[in-house]
Write an enzyme that holds these catalytic residues in place. Structure first.
Site, PDB file in Angstrom:
ATOM      1  N   ASP A 183     -17.020 -11.857 -21.562  1.00 33.64           N
ATOM      2  CA  ASP A 183     -17.371 -11.720 -20.205  1.00 33.64           C
ATOM      3  C   ASP A 183     -18.981 -11.500 -20.087  1.00 33.64           C
ATOM      4  O   ASP A 183     -19.527 -12.003 -19.177  1.00 33.64           O
ATOM      5  CB  ASP A 183     -16.823 -10.243 -20.015  1.00 33.64           C
ATOM      6  CG  ASP A 183     -15.397 -10.075 -20.062  1.00 33.64           C
ATOM      7  OD1 ASP A 183     -14.594 -11.233 -20.211  1.00 33.64           O
ATOM      8  OD2 ASP A 183     -14.646  -8.990 -20.410  1.00 33.64           O
ATOM      9  N   LYS A 225      -9.179 -11.951 -16.897  1.00 33.59           N
ATOM     10  CA  LYS A 225      -9.726 -12.561 -18.152  1.00 33.59           C
ATOM     11  C   LYS A 225      -9.483 -14.117 -18.134  1.00 33.59           C
ATOM     12  O   LYS A 225     -10.498 -14.678 -18.636  1.00 33.59           O
ATOM     13  CB  LYS A 225      -8.825 -11.765 -19.432  1.00 33.59           C
ATOM     14  CG  LYS A 225      -9.482 -12.116 -20.634  1.00 33.59           C
ATOM     15  CD  LYS A 225     -10.785 -11.066 -20.853  1.00 33.59           C
ATOM     16  CE  LYS A 225     -11.589 -11.113 -22.171  1.00 33.59           C
ATOM     17  NZ  LYS A 225     -12.602 -10.299 -22.166  1.00 33.59           N
ATOM     18  N   HIS A 282       7.689  -8.226  -3.820  1.00 29.23           N
ATOM     19  CA  HIS A 282       6.246  -8.446  -4.227  1.00 29.23           C
ATOM     20  C   HIS A 282       6.369 -10.193  -4.789  1.00 29.23           C
ATOM     21  O   HIS A 282       6.638  -9.939  -6.009  1.00 29.23           O
ATOM     22  CB  HIS A 282       5.920  -7.432  -5.241  1.00 29.23           C
ATOM     23  CG  HIS A 282       5.275  -6.132  -4.447  1.00 29.23           C
ATOM     24  ND1 HIS A 282       4.119  -6.040  -4.126  1.00 29.23           N
ATOM     25  CD2 HIS A 282       6.281  -5.160  -4.268  1.00 29.23           C
ATOM     26  CE1 HIS A 282       4.123  -4.503  -3.291  1.00 29.23           C
ATOM     27  NE2 HIS A 282       5.438  -4.100  -3.535  1.00 29.23           N
ATOM     28  N   GLY A 339       0.809  -1.307  -0.030  1.00 29.82           N
ATOM     29  CA  GLY A 339       0.051  -0.064   0.019  1.00 29.82           C
ATOM     30  C   GLY A 339       1.039   1.179  -0.081  1.00 29.82           C
ATOM     31  O   GLY A 339       2.123   0.971   0.260  1.00 29.82           O
ATOM     32  N   GLU A 357       3.914 -11.508  -5.479  1.00 32.17           N
ATOM     33  CA  GLU A 357       2.800 -11.733  -6.491  1.00 32.17           C
ATOM     34  C   GLU A 357       3.123 -11.383  -8.291  1.00 32.17           C
ATOM     35  O   GLU A 357       2.333 -11.846  -9.017  1.00 32.17           O
ATOM     36  CB  GLU A 357       1.572 -10.998  -6.055  1.00 32.17           C
ATOM     37  CG  GLU A 357       1.608  -9.566  -6.082  1.00 32.17           C
ATOM     38  CD  GLU A 357       2.221  -8.899  -5.099  1.00 32.17           C
ATOM     39  OE1 GLU A 357       3.060  -9.594  -4.361  1.00 32.17           O
ATOM     40  OE2 GLU A 357       2.006  -7.808  -4.697  1.00 32.17           O
ATOM     41  N   CYS A 367       5.595  -6.474   1.556  1.00 30.45           N
ATOM     42  CA  CYS A 367       5.715  -5.008   1.216  1.00 30.45           C
ATOM     43  C   CYS A 367       5.090  -3.951   2.347  1.00 30.45           C
ATOM     44  O   CYS A 367       5.531  -4.114   3.432  1.00 30.45           O
ATOM     45  CB  CYS A 367       5.349  -4.429  -0.004  1.00 30.45           C
ATOM     46  SG  CYS A 367       6.034  -2.718  -0.297  1.00 30.45           S
ATOM     47  N   TYR A 368       4.321  -3.134   2.121  1.00 30.77           N
ATOM     48  CA  TYR A 368       3.594  -2.330   3.212  1.00 30.77           C
ATOM     49  C   TYR A 368       2.970  -3.336   4.272  1.00 30.77           C
ATOM     50  O   TYR A 368       3.217  -3.059   5.435  1.00 30.77           O
ATOM     51  CB  TYR A 368       2.482  -1.624   2.804  1.00 30.77           C
ATOM     52  CG  TYR A 368       1.573  -0.876   4.078  1.00 30.77           C
ATOM     53  CD1 TYR A 368       1.940   0.429   4.481  1.00 30.77           C
ATOM     54  CD2 TYR A 368       0.632  -1.089   4.701  1.00 30.77           C
ATOM     55  CE1 TYR A 368       1.625   1.216   5.452  1.00 30.77           C
ATOM     56  CE2 TYR A 368      -0.034  -0.512   5.635  1.00 30.77           C
ATOM     57  CZ  TYR A 368       0.514   0.675   6.054  1.00 30.77           C
ATOM     58  OH  TYR A 368       0.091   1.366   7.129  1.00 30.77           O
TER      59      TYR A 368
END
Ligand code: XMP
Length: 508
Positions: free
Chosen positions: A225, A364, A168, A54, A170, A81-82
């Protein structure tokens, strides 16, 4: 068996849904919730918690910090991280600002025998993005990774199962990121039995409970979608769902009938409006791209309004919003109907209580997976993006019935040959467009003065930038030959080698 879930507490970082997605890739269900909502943590009974990155600084008075109650729940916690700094701060460590932060790919070294780094290379590249860092770890924590400028790049208290990483995991640039998530879900003792079919079953059950006997309206574009959203709703409410599919006559060859054929198989009310002529009349004489876009968008709304009025009051409106759309409209804000939506923006007047967006948290490729689970055919599930204004913006200059037919036929040949050659899997988007240019050619013994077709194929993941794909010459050659031989009115085929920027993907 109770469903196991990992809860991601959101401190406002840009990659938070990506964290949830990585956990789902480990076959564990995951939800993202606002960090300050401790009641939600109690209610959801997660088997593990992840604190996200964040933009704040933990030492500022107005910063958002996790409740210290979460550290008493006895569940494994991973701070990123944060989130790592927040863990350090709440548990008695110190965090300070540094003059030179780290940004981008950074070499990180792990040491010791951390369960979080089991099987992880000792030295690898990780993604860093911070200007604060942990200066002292809390009591009973040991340091398990470092970079050149960040001596505490990871820390942990394995007895409590508290883990923290400054980088990170991710983000794809963190080479060992997936292994770290996989280790964390093992630390949480997860069974790893969550599948996309569970998402489908849970979503259908939740929609059923929420909507009950209410009436639901869905504007279908024929894209992935809105189709997946519609089928989820049809499983939940059956005939109480009405799908309105406005065929503006600017769809790809056979697309309208393909969409209709798919939806005939589901238990829902399907209304297809053939509005091709109506759109062509409105577009007559119009050459300016923005005017064309506005006319198509506006006319779509008018047709949709007319049908909606006939249906009467509806309780819910379905939108096929997916996560990348949510980022654009601002996560956490109430649902906004975007003007650049695939169906051109929907009218405000429709009398509905709420917008339902069942795919809001998916990416997606996850939506495509959900579509397969729901039994949608591969050709629909794998459909490439198609703009709301359709072929209207792939015909440069005035749109006429003759030009629509030309571009539909040329595009169908191009797609067929690309598919046959197996090149389609690498391409983000590919299509034929009709230039407004005529040029001289020779056919048989005669002179021709016909249109030029432009072929486009791009590589991109974000669609904000793109590069032209290198289609094998023999494929392009075959496509060009077939188009000039089979499509009347075309005597020249060009390939567009321009990247975006400076060009755009579409021609208008
Ligand atoms: P451009 O041409 O801006 O296209 O490089 C980027 C991506 O957006 C799609 N696109 C649209 N999609 N409504 C949509 O739903 C629109 O009006 C629209 N215009 C462009 C385009 O196909 C490409 O994928």
């Amino acid at each position: 068996m109770a469903r196991e879930m990992i809860l991601v507490l959101d401190f406002g970082g840009q990659y938070n849904q990506l964290i949830a997605r990585r956990v789902r890739e480990c076959n564990v269900y995951c939800e993202v919730h606002a960090a300050e909502n401790f009641d939600k943590v109690r209610e959801l009974k997660p088997v593990g918690i992840i604190l996200t990155g964040g933009p704040q600084s933990v030492y500022r008075d107005d910063s958002n910090l996790p409740s210290d109650e979460i550290f008493k729940l006895g569940v494994p916690i991973l701070g990123i991280c944060y989130g790592a700094q927040a863990m350090a701060h709440v548990l008695g460590g110190t965090v300070k600002s540094v003059t030179a932060g780290e940004y981008g790919k950074t070499e990180v070294e792990v040491f010791g025998t951390s369960k979080l780094f089991a099987g992880v290379e000792k030295k690898s590249v990780a993604w860093m993005s911070h200007t604060d860092r942990i200066f002292t770890a809390p009591e009973n924590f040991s340091v398990t990774a470092a970079t050149k400028d960040c001596p505490i790049a990871a820390m942990e208290n394995p007895a409590k199962n508290f883990y923290a990483v400054q980088f990170h995991p991710e983000v794809v640039h963190t080479v060992e990121g997936m292994k770290i998530f996989s280790n964390f879900v093992d630390i949480c003792g997860c069974r790893r039995d969550w599948k996309m079919s569970s998402f489908v079953a849970d979503t259908v059950a939740n929609l059923k409970a929420k909507i009950g006997g209410g009436k639901v309206l869905c504007a279908l574009s024929g894209g992935v979608d809105s189709s997946v959203a519609a089928v989820l709703l049809s499983k939940a409410v059956g005939k109480n769902l009405t799908c309105v599919f406005v065929d503006h006559g600017l769809l790809r060859k056979n697309e309208a009938s393909e969409v209709e054929a798919v939806f005939k198989n589901f238990d829902l009310n399907f209304i297809k409006i053939d509005a091709g002529e109506r759109f062509l009349n409105k577009l007559r004489g119009i050459v300016e791209p923005e005017r064309k876009r506005k006319i198509i968008g506006e006319e779509f709304i008018r047709v949709f309004e007319e049908v909606s009025k006939k249906i009467g009051a509806v309780d819910y409106l379905v939108q096929g919003t997916i996560y990348p759309d949510v980022i654009e409209s601002g996560l956490g804000k109430s649902a906004v109907i975007k003007s650049h939506h695939n169906v051109g923006g929907l009218p405000d007047f429709v009398d509905f209580k709420e917008i339902v967006e069942p795919l809001r948290l998916l990416f997606k490729d996850e939506v495509r997976q959900a579509g397969r689970e729901l039994g949608l055919p591969e050709n629909l599930v794998n459909r490439q993006p198609f703009p709301g204004p359709g072929l209207g913006i792939r015909i440069i200059g005035e749109v006429t019935a003759e030009k629509v037919a030309i571009v539909q036929d040329a595009d169908a040949i191009y797609r067929e040959e690309i598919f046959k050659a197996g090149v389609d899997k690498n391409l983000a988007q590919y299509f034929a467009a009709l230039t407004n240019m005529r040029s001289v050619g020779v056919m048989g013994d005669g002179r021709t003065y016909d249109f030029a077709i432009a072929l486009r194929a791009v590589l991109t993941s974000d669609f904000m930038t793109a590069e032209a794909a290198q289609i094998p010459w023999n494929v392009l050659n075959r496509v060009a030959n077939r188009i000039v031989n089979e499509v009347k009115g075309v005597n020249r085929v060009l390939y567009d080698c321009t990247s975006k920027p400076p060009a755009t993907i579409e021609f208008e």
